[in-house]
Design an enzyme around this catalytic site. Sequence first.
Site, PDB file in Angstrom:
ATOM      1  N   ASP A   6     -10.049   5.155   0.833  1.00  0.00           N
ATOM      2  CA  ASP A   6      -8.871   5.324  -0.004  1.00  0.00           C
ATOM      3  C   ASP A   6      -9.158   5.527  -1.487  1.00  0.00           C
ATOM      4  O   ASP A   6      -8.374   6.165  -2.179  1.00  0.00           O
ATOM      5  CB  ASP A   6      -7.926   4.128   0.180  1.00  0.00           C
ATOM      6  CG  ASP A   6      -7.288   4.135   1.564  1.00  0.00           C
ATOM      7  OD1 ASP A   6      -6.949   5.217   2.050  1.00  0.00           O
ATOM      8  OD2 ASP A   6      -7.131   3.053   2.163  1.00  0.00           O
ATOM      9  N   TYR A  36       0.225   2.229   4.103  1.00  0.00           N
ATOM     10  CA  TYR A  36      -0.303   0.889   3.851  1.00  0.00           C
ATOM     11  C   TYR A  36      -0.140   0.472   2.400  1.00  0.00           C
ATOM     12  O   TYR A  36      -0.256   1.292   1.513  1.00  0.00           O
ATOM     13  CB  TYR A  36      -1.804   0.864   4.177  1.00  0.00           C
ATOM     14  CG  TYR A  36      -2.120  -0.058   5.325  1.00  0.00           C
ATOM     15  CD1 TYR A  36      -2.354   0.453   6.590  1.00  0.00           C
ATOM     16  CD2 TYR A  36      -2.174  -1.438   5.130  1.00  0.00           C
ATOM     17  CE1 TYR A  36      -2.631  -0.388   7.647  1.00  0.00           C
ATOM     18  CE2 TYR A  36      -2.448  -2.278   6.195  1.00  0.00           C
ATOM     19  CZ  TYR A  36      -2.677  -1.754   7.441  1.00  0.00           C
ATOM     20  OH  TYR A  36      -2.945  -2.584   8.483  1.00  0.00           O
TER      21      TYR A  36
END
Length: 729
Positions: free
Chosen positions: A372, A460
Amino acid sequence: METPNFFRFCSLSICAGLVLLFTWSHFPSGPDLLDCTTNSAWCTSKNRFQSKQPSHLKNRHNNPARHRNHASDTPHHPLDPLTVQEINKIRTIISSHPIFSTSAGYALHSIELEEPEKPLVLKWKEGDPLFPRKASVVARVKGESHVLTVDLTTSEVTVHQTGPHSGYPTMTLEDMTTATWAPLADATFNRTIIERGVDLTDLACLPISLGWYGKTEENRRLIKVQCYSMKDTVNFYMRPIEGLTVLLDLDTKQVVEISDKGANIPIPTAANTDYRYAAQKQNQVIKLLKPISIEQPQGPSFTVEDDHLVKWANWEFHVKPDARAGVIVSRAKVRDPDTGELRDVMYKGFTSELFVPYMDPTDAWYFKTYMDAGEYGFGLQAMPLEPLNDCPRNAHYMDGVFAAADGTPYVRSNMVCIFESYAGDIGWRHTESPITGMEIREVRPKVTLVVRMAASVANYDYIVDWEFQTDGLIRIKVGLSGILMVKGTPYQNVNQVSGQESLYGTLLSENVIGVIHDHYITFHLDMDVDGFDNSFVKVNLQREQNSPSESPRKSFLKATRNVAKTEKDAQVKLKLYDPSEFHVINPSKKTRVGNPVGYKVVPGGTAASLLDLDDPPQKRGAFTNNQIWVTQYNRSEQWAGGLFVYQSQGEDTLAVWSNRDREIENKDIVVWYTLGFHHIPCQEDFPIMPTVSASFDLKPVNFFESNPILRTPPNVETDLPVCEAATAA
Ligand SMILES: *[C@@H]1O[C@H](CO)[C@@H](O)[C@H](O)[C@H]1NC(C)=O
Ligand SMILES: *[C@@H]1O[C@H](CO)[C@@H](O)[C@H](O)[C@H]1NC(C)=O
């Protein structure tokens, strides 16, 4: 196109980013939320909204959650991030540079401060002039990645590197949004969506980094796009159009391949997926609690000077938002209670990389092994924090200033919050038993200072806290919330699943599987304990046996200190039945009684990757092969997965650097710690997950001569007026 709806074709976070991008200078001004003061009416709901700052904090401590105009910001500290003016200047310098001015198009993937060399920063003191400001720029021109240094004083590009890299720079927000649109140019894609029963106006698509598995992922920048139905819910993540994957060239936006392996998998219904408060049936809302808040009758105890320098209790440190890392904490120093001196603890700490492999090897899932920070930009995905719920009333908010792909600066407001936290915990205590005849009850409350940001990487949410304690401890905590990435299935009940078949996860609701996955968050911790030359010591506990002639005891534990000489000595896999403490010490500085001063890394969140070391995702995520690593300080080694992570093959990871086996004894060293989570989803994670957290600590070990908070006072009743609810509005 019928009803073109921009928001439907991209993840919410990415759109929010883009909307901000075009409106960065037009912020409405928010209400000034205020600290209570000690006058009689200090706690009516009315005066909470009046602007009355304690005078000592004026101009030093910005009002919470206020939108600020950054057009005239100037840097004050060598580590202060680039300002709006500086980014504009860089954009001008870049646009007139030969490689950019002669090229039809280019994209700037990152523009960030190139920090001055560490020895210079260490010498710098408040009030000294700043060093020449420089920026590091990563650009793509004609299919090639360039890394440039721009000197803002001379307006020149002083360093320019290109060359073969297996990976590509972090995607730009524009990359992500255009990727989600691109499949619509393909008639087969449209037809497939319609055949699956989804109206094209109800489509929400996500840009999914695809890792590297071999030839297919080489020599061109690719992305996979998967889509969801937004019909009747904002929580489109729970309505996957399962098995449909579009492979897209990220540079040309051409569809390379469409794979549809899910034609017979129904799209789960929208029922019970909405998580918004306003969408809950009002007669079903459950009020479990009365309102609660922390009161600070005399105002906060911290200040944020010149936007980035935080001073609180015995701590002082620099905080800045970062597009890739999220938040960077630098020059953390703690005051010695005996000498009054500010002592170095950590030069720089930040989230270096995340690795999130999903555990489903089938066509539409095997590639989901996100990084990420390096692929999406952990900071780029951090959204504005929500006052009163993300951060308490007493929080101070800090904005991020970043650059769009064309170099235009924009502001991510309220990206970081800083607040004092009192959770009712105890700093230290002792009460004396009546059998001693002494009436001793000594207790000190524990108040901490938290630096928080929350990144929403599509579905998320990661909450990252740096929590400072007055006893010298730093706790680094990661909370996971948000929405699971789920898989569609024909099954509505586990009793339909045959014994041999693997779901790769848990059936969470009818036709919805929560796929098993891991989260690894790797922190770069450049520890400088009382100076930069430090050593890493494993203090190993082992059982010693006694012979019956020596003692009635058969066994006891003995601590043995092993100083790591080289990087390989410091590759640590945690072992429950062979435990050690992990100390970073300054071998040339001893306490009064002769112990080396130190800080220890106290592990937590200890899930370890169990993937095959030769599995392509694990090669790229090899920085998770150990929980702890220690490397020799090297300015270029900041990003544990490599500078260019996107589609990288794993040749520039922390594992590769550490295997150089450089000397680390009594040297400037960097500690790397990986917080790990295994996640086997459960029904409570539907439709949105209650937060799961884990943390690790950096804790003083023989750093102070004695308990550093011995002489702090207890709470007394008169310091804490009781807050009464206002009787009338
Ligand atoms: C696919 O559908 C979208 C939305 O209706 C439309 O704009 C686009 O032109 C279609 N693509 C093709 C190739 O027909
Ligand atoms: C510093 O790091 C870079 C990138 O890993 C590497 O090329 C270089 O050799 C390193 N220098 C030293 C002294 O280790």
